[in-house]
Design an enzyme around this catalytic site. Sequence first.
Site, PDB file in Angstrom:
ATOM      1  N   LYS A   1      -2.335  -3.206  -5.085  1.00  0.00           N
ATOM      2  CA  LYS A   1      -1.558  -2.531  -4.044  1.00  0.00           C
ATOM      3  C   LYS A   1      -0.909  -3.589  -3.169  1.00  0.00           C
ATOM      4  O   LYS A   1      -1.583  -4.458  -2.621  1.00  0.00           O
ATOM      5  CB  LYS A   1      -2.482  -1.640  -3.212  1.00  0.00           C
ATOM      6  CG  LYS A   1      -1.765  -0.960  -2.054  1.00  0.00           C
ATOM      7  CD  LYS A   1      -2.639   0.089  -1.402  1.00  0.00           C
ATOM      8  CE  LYS A   1      -1.986   0.647  -0.166  1.00  0.00           C
ATOM      9  NZ  LYS A   1      -2.821   1.633   0.514  1.00  0.00           N
TER      10      LYS A   1
ATOM     11  N   LYS B   1       0.762  -0.015  -7.175  1.00  0.00           N
ATOM     12  CA  LYS B   1       1.451   0.655  -6.078  1.00  0.00           C
ATOM     13  C   LYS B   1       2.182  -0.355  -5.230  1.00  0.00           C
ATOM     14  O   LYS B   1       1.576  -1.351  -4.885  1.00  0.00           O
ATOM     15  CB  LYS B   1       0.392   1.381  -5.245  1.00  0.00           C
ATOM     16  CG  LYS B   1       0.939   2.103  -4.058  1.00  0.00           C
ATOM     17  CD  LYS B   1      -0.191   2.741  -3.314  1.00  0.00           C
ATOM     18  CE  LYS B   1       0.360   3.303  -2.037  1.00  0.00           C
ATOM     19  NZ  LYS B   1      -0.666   3.785  -1.172  1.00  0.00           N
TER      20      LYS B   1
HETATM   21  C1  PBG Z   1      -3.332   4.265   2.901  1.00  0.00           C
HETATM   22  C2  PBG Z   1      -2.231   4.625   1.994  1.00  0.00           C
HETATM   23  C3  PBG Z   1      -0.873   4.316   2.136  1.00  0.00           C
HETATM   24  C4  PBG Z   1      -0.221   4.970   1.111  1.00  0.00           C
HETATM   25  C5  PBG Z   1      -1.174   5.647   0.380  1.00  0.00           C
HETATM   26  N1  PBG Z   1      -2.418   5.397   0.926  1.00  0.00           N
HETATM   27  C6  PBG Z   1      -0.167   3.584   3.163  1.00  0.00           C
HETATM   28  C7  PBG Z   1      -0.450   2.194   3.466  1.00  0.00           C
HETATM   29  O1  PBG Z   1      -1.167   1.478   2.770  1.00  0.00           O
HETATM   30  O2  PBG Z   1       0.066   1.782   4.477  1.00  0.00           O
HETATM   31  C8  PBG Z   1       1.259   4.956   0.894  1.00  0.00           C
HETATM   32  C9  PBG Z   1       1.781   6.045   0.046  1.00  0.00           C
HETATM   33  C10 PBG Z   1       3.245   6.254   0.136  1.00  0.00           C
HETATM   34  O3  PBG Z   1       3.990   5.492   0.775  1.00  0.00           O
HETATM   35  O4  PBG Z   1       3.684   7.244  -0.441  1.00  0.00           O
HETATM   36  N2  PBG Z   1      -4.187   3.291   2.512  1.00  0.00           N
END
Ligand code: PBG
Length: 347
Positions: free
Chosen positions: A217, A270
């Site tokens: 991520k 992601k």
């Molecule tokens: C939280 C999380 C995030 C997303 C999913 N889970 C945001 C982040 O890490 O700031 C983002 C999902 C999206 O942008 O659609 N941990």
Amino acid sequence: MADGKTLDNVIQAKQMGRANMKHDMTTRMRRGRSSQGIRNLLRENDLLPNHLILPLFVEENATERQPIASIPGVYRETEDSIVQIAKEAEEAGLGGIMLFGVSHNKDHSGSDSLKKGGLLDRMISRVKDATSDLPVIADLCFCEYTDHGHCGPLTETGTVDNDITIENIAKQAVIAADAGADIVAPSGMMDGQVSAIRSGLDEAGFEMTPIMAYAAKYASHFYGPFRDAAGCSLQKGDRKTYQMDYANGDEALREVALDIEEGADMVMVKPGMPYLDIIWRVRETFAMPTFAYNVSGEFAMLKFAAEAGCLDYNNALMEMLMSFRRAGAQGILTYGALDAAKIIKNS
Ligand code: PBG
């Protein structure tokens, strides 16, 4: 022949044409594209509703579902309206739904998500009561439940305390599994989180609950609309001390390898679209069920471009989603899951 030519005339004309040809055209790629039937026959990848996972936002104690301005077409659901959407997702044959809480009970550590009867527990239970086979995936993280917006409690220096967070996330996993979550998906990018969750679940008797690890991520600028939707914008700082640098590829493979070693059953990359190379490398390297999160900013780009008349939403959505399948993704988390399922059904 109807136009007066004999078969011999036609063959002769074709032979003369061939003799005049400047290039050797033994192979003509266009033969494979010459009719819809042939194109169907030669299609290499498919996209079906069961490849799609719909992320959903559930706002605590809300009385009406609210449109989210930064992601057109997406709503913050209420604890009641979520039931209806979950049923729709099941009827559409989606691969699953992923639940995110929008908490109104935030504190330093995100303790509401560690409580029976807290929002995480309630929203999963509600959806599980209303559906039968639809896989319900619980996002495990604290940023939706902390008052500072970071993914775990902070140390004195203002960075997330890794080791306390993973102890907490193991407890969060048990709350989610006990509420009926079919899969848990840790997204905090803390070291050792998968292993902590696996032990926590096993000790509590949930050894059959799979972990879908947000393994690679990135600290991405494409999460903007999500933070607005989930109400988890940061009070201070950024997430670069735990999420990955977008310049790195090899590091993603090391992250994924560790999560697999720690017991991840499925892995995720992601965001999605700007990271198709990573999805491909992960799938090729590990041959694990690999998921892609087509995040809020990617989806919003498509929606706003369509609203501006630059492109056709339905067609561009299908092309975008197929790119993940081509890159090797088993499934895709996307805000367009229900739209895509409808398009597939009508095609
Ligand atoms: C939280 C999380 C995030 C997303 C999913 N889970 C945001 C982040 O890490 O700031 C983002 C999902 C999206 O942008 O659609 N941990």
